[in-house]
Design a protein around this motif. Structure first.
Motif, PDB file in Angstrom:
ATOM      1  N   ASN A  52      24.664  25.413  73.878  1.00  0.00           N
ATOM      2  CA  ASN A  52      23.300  25.823  73.550  1.00  0.00           C
ATOM      3  C   ASN A  52      23.064  27.290  73.872  1.00  0.00           C
ATOM      4  O   ASN A  52      22.352  27.994  73.139  1.00  0.00           O
ATOM      5  CB  ASN A  52      22.292  24.936  74.265  1.00  0.00           C
ATOM      6  CG  ASN A  52      22.302  23.521  73.718  1.00  0.00           C
ATOM      7  OD1 ASN A  52      22.796  23.256  72.626  1.00  0.00           O
ATOM      8  ND2 ASN A  52      21.768  22.582  74.484  1.00  0.00           N
ATOM      9  N   HIS A  53      23.658  27.779  74.949  1.00  0.00           N
ATOM     10  CA  HIS A  53      23.549  29.207  75.262  1.00  0.00           C
ATOM     11  C   HIS A  53      24.217  30.037  74.172  1.00  0.00           C
ATOM     12  O   HIS A  53      23.693  31.078  73.765  1.00  0.00           O
ATOM     13  CB  HIS A  53      24.155  29.522  76.630  1.00  0.00           C
ATOM     14  CG  HIS A  53      23.393  28.939  77.776  1.00  0.00           C
ATOM     15  ND1 HIS A  53      22.020  29.025  77.882  1.00  0.00           N
ATOM     16  CD2 HIS A  53      23.808  28.258  78.871  1.00  0.00           C
ATOM     17  CE1 HIS A  53      21.622  28.417  78.989  1.00  0.00           C
ATOM     18  NE2 HIS A  53      22.685  27.949  79.604  1.00  0.00           N
ATOM     19  N   MET A  54      25.380  29.566  73.685  1.00  0.00           N
ATOM     20  CA  MET A  54      26.055  30.296  72.613  1.00  0.00           C
ATOM     21  C   MET A  54      25.188  30.339  71.354  1.00  0.00           C
ATOM     22  O   MET A  54      25.169  31.343  70.643  1.00  0.00           O
ATOM     23  CB  MET A  54      27.416  29.678  72.324  1.00  0.00           C
ATOM     24  CG  MET A  54      28.406  29.951  73.439  1.00  0.00           C
ATOM     25  SD  MET A  54      29.972  29.099  73.259  1.00  0.00           S
ATOM     26  CE  MET A  54      30.557  29.703  71.726  1.00  0.00           C
ATOM     27  N   LYS A  55      24.451  29.274  71.096  1.00  0.00           N
ATOM     28  CA  LYS A  55      23.569  29.250  69.929  1.00  0.00           C
ATOM     29  C   LYS A  55      22.413  30.246  70.079  1.00  0.00           C
ATOM     30  O   LYS A  55      21.829  30.674  69.081  1.00  0.00           O
ATOM     31  CB  LYS A  55      23.022  27.840  69.696  1.00  0.00           C
ATOM     32  CG  LYS A  55      24.046  26.905  69.097  1.00  0.00           C
ATOM     33  CD  LYS A  55      23.414  25.555  68.783  1.00  0.00           C
ATOM     34  CE  LYS A  55      24.323  24.724  67.912  1.00  0.00           C
ATOM     35  NZ  LYS A  55      23.644  23.494  67.441  1.00  0.00           N
ATOM     36  N   ASP A  56      22.095  30.626  71.317  1.00  0.00           N
ATOM     37  CA  ASP A  56      21.032  31.601  71.572  1.00  0.00           C
ATOM     38  C   ASP A  56      21.524  33.041  71.545  1.00  0.00           C
ATOM     39  O   ASP A  56      20.717  33.974  71.563  1.00  0.00           O
ATOM     40  CB  ASP A  56      20.371  31.321  72.923  1.00  0.00           C
ATOM     41  CG  ASP A  56      19.530  30.060  72.914  1.00  0.00           C
ATOM     42  OD1 ASP A  56      19.085  29.633  71.826  1.00  0.00           O
ATOM     43  OD2 ASP A  56      19.316  29.494  74.009  1.00  0.00           O
ATOM     44  N   MET A  57      22.835  33.251  71.516  1.00  0.00           N
ATOM     45  CA  MET A  57      23.376  34.610  71.504  1.00  0.00           C
ATOM     46  C   MET A  57      23.083  35.288  70.178  1.00  0.00           C
ATOM     47  O   MET A  57      23.177  34.670  69.118  1.00  0.00           O
ATOM     48  CB  MET A  57      24.887  34.583  71.749  1.00  0.00           C
ATOM     49  CG  MET A  57      25.281  34.179  73.143  1.00  0.00           C
ATOM     50  SD  MET A  57      27.095  34.116  73.263  1.00  0.00           S
ATOM     51  CE  MET A  57      27.291  34.232  75.033  1.00  0.00           C
ATOM     52  N   LYS A  75      29.042  38.523  66.113  1.00  0.00           N
ATOM     53  CA  LYS A  75      28.730  37.499  65.113  1.00  0.00           C
ATOM     54  C   LYS A  75      28.117  36.313  65.827  1.00  0.00           C
ATOM     55  O   LYS A  75      28.657  35.830  66.820  1.00  0.00           O
ATOM     56  CB  LYS A  75      29.978  37.068  64.343  1.00  0.00           C
ATOM     57  CG  LYS A  75      29.678  36.075  63.225  1.00  0.00           C
ATOM     58  CD  LYS A  75      30.889  35.782  62.378  1.00  0.00           C
ATOM     59  CE  LYS A  75      30.512  34.807  61.261  1.00  0.00           C
ATOM     60  NZ  LYS A  75      31.679  34.479  60.440  1.00  0.00           N
ATOM     61  N   GLU A  76      26.981  35.871  65.316  1.00  0.00           N
ATOM     62  CA  GLU A  76      26.284  34.735  65.916  1.00  0.00           C
ATOM     63  C   GLU A  76      27.015  33.432  65.615  1.00  0.00           C
ATOM     64  O   GLU A  76      27.954  33.399  64.815  1.00  0.00           O
ATOM     65  CB  GLU A  76      24.831  34.726  65.439  1.00  0.00           C
ATOM     66  CG  GLU A  76      24.086  35.945  65.975  1.00  0.00           C
ATOM     67  CD  GLU A  76      22.676  36.107  65.441  1.00  0.00           C
ATOM     68  OE1 GLU A  76      22.103  35.141  64.913  1.00  0.00           O
ATOM     69  OE2 GLU A  76      22.148  37.231  65.564  1.00  0.00           O
ATOM     70  N   TYR A  77      26.565  32.364  66.232  1.00  0.00           N
ATOM     71  CA  TYR A  77      27.321  31.116  66.253  1.00  0.00           C
ATOM     72  C   TYR A  77      27.647  30.554  64.867  1.00  0.00           C
ATOM     73  O   TYR A  77      26.895  30.708  63.916  1.00  0.00           O
ATOM     74  CB  TYR A  77      26.610  30.072  67.101  1.00  0.00           C
ATOM     75  CG  TYR A  77      25.470  29.338  66.429  1.00  0.00           C
ATOM     76  CD1 TYR A  77      25.714  28.142  65.758  1.00  0.00           C
ATOM     77  CD2 TYR A  77      24.174  29.823  66.475  1.00  0.00           C
ATOM     78  CE1 TYR A  77      24.681  27.454  65.151  1.00  0.00           C
ATOM     79  CE2 TYR A  77      23.134  29.142  65.873  1.00  0.00           C
ATOM     80  CZ  TYR A  77      23.398  27.961  65.206  1.00  0.00           C
ATOM     81  OH  TYR A  77      22.380  27.279  64.607  1.00  0.00           O
ATOM     82  N   VAL A 119      30.503  25.108  68.600  1.00  0.00           N
ATOM     83  CA  VAL A 119      30.373  26.398  67.918  1.00  0.00           C
ATOM     84  C   VAL A 119      31.122  27.492  68.670  1.00  0.00           C
ATOM     85  O   VAL A 119      31.551  27.303  69.816  1.00  0.00           O
ATOM     86  CB  VAL A 119      28.883  26.789  67.770  1.00  0.00           C
ATOM     87  CG1 VAL A 119      28.121  25.737  66.972  1.00  0.00           C
ATOM     88  CG2 VAL A 119      28.220  27.031  69.120  1.00  0.00           C
ATOM     89  N   VAL A 120      31.248  28.620  68.017  1.00  0.00           N
ATOM     90  CA  VAL A 120      31.818  29.830  68.612  1.00  0.00           C
ATOM     91  C   VAL A 120      30.908  31.008  68.277  1.00  0.00           C
ATOM     92  O   VAL A 120      30.080  30.924  67.378  1.00  0.00           O
ATOM     93  CB  VAL A 120      33.243  30.123  68.082  1.00  0.00           C
ATOM     94  CG1 VAL A 120      34.206  29.010  68.440  1.00  0.00           C
ATOM     95  CG2 VAL A 120      33.247  30.382  66.586  1.00  0.00           C
ATOM     96  N   SER A 144      30.396  27.568  81.820  1.00  0.00           N
ATOM     97  CA  SER A 144      31.287  28.595  81.266  1.00  0.00           C
ATOM     98  C   SER A 144      30.591  29.660  80.423  1.00  0.00           C
ATOM     99  O   SER A 144      31.154  30.726  80.186  1.00  0.00           O
ATOM    100  CB  SER A 144      32.386  27.937  80.437  1.00  0.00           C
ATOM    101  OG  SER A 144      31.827  27.276  79.321  1.00  0.00           O
ATOM    102  N   VAL A 145      29.384  29.372  79.943  1.00  0.00           N
ATOM    103  CA  VAL A 145      28.581  30.357  79.216  1.00  0.00           C
ATOM    104  C   VAL A 145      27.176  30.250  79.784  1.00  0.00           C
ATOM    105  O   VAL A 145      26.589  29.174  79.786  1.00  0.00           O
ATOM    106  CB  VAL A 145      28.561  30.067  77.696  1.00  0.00           C
ATOM    107  CG1 VAL A 145      27.681  31.085  76.982  1.00  0.00           C
ATOM    108  CG2 VAL A 145      29.965  30.066  77.111  1.00  0.00           C
TER     109      VAL A 145
END
Length: 134
Positions: A36-41, A66-68, A80-81, A117-118
């Motif tokens: 979820n944090h990666m989705k907010d990046m 690049k966003e998720y 996701v990445v 980890s994120v």
């Protein structure tokens, strides 16, 4: 702009690996909170790169470019990445012991939820890490 911290075991994927590649996707995250944090990046966000396990230190700063999107290492669409590029290596690593010893960082997620980890980082925390690295 937002600030983040990503953790990696340096023997699996290190700061030097990211520098060598120049750009890479941050993959393999299998924790919902981290995902979820990666989705907010967002593009342009800055990311503290933390070596876990033996080193336990922030060693560099990366940037989200690049966003998720779907994690290419799995067919499971829950994961996701994001793409990162290295911005710069810190002048000197900032160890977990230094973070724990600095009263200004006592609320940092790195201390409170150490296995995540994120994780988000407050701008003030980011600036203090940079101060400690010089």
């Amino acid at each position: 702009m937002n600030y983040w911290l990503v953790k990696s075991e340096p023997n699996a994927y290190s700061w030097d690996d990211l520098v060598k590649l120049g750009r890479d996707h941050w993959d393999g995250v299998r924790n919902y909170a981290a995902r979820n944090h990666m989705k907010d990046m967002k593009v342009g966000d800055l990311v503290l790169f933390y070596h876990s396990v033996n080193e336990k230190a922030v060693v560099g700063i990366a940037k989200v470019v690049k966003e998720y999107y779907q994690d290419p290492t799995t067919d499971d669409d829950r994961w996701v990445v994001v793409d990162l590029v290295p911005e710069r290596k810190l002048d000197k690593p900032v160890t977990l012991d230094q973070v724990k010893a600095d009263e200004r960082l006592k609320e940092m997620i790195l201390i409170k939820i150490s296995r995540l980890s994120v994780q988000p980082v407050k701008k003030e925390e980011f600036d203090i890490i940079l101060e400690l690295s010089s």
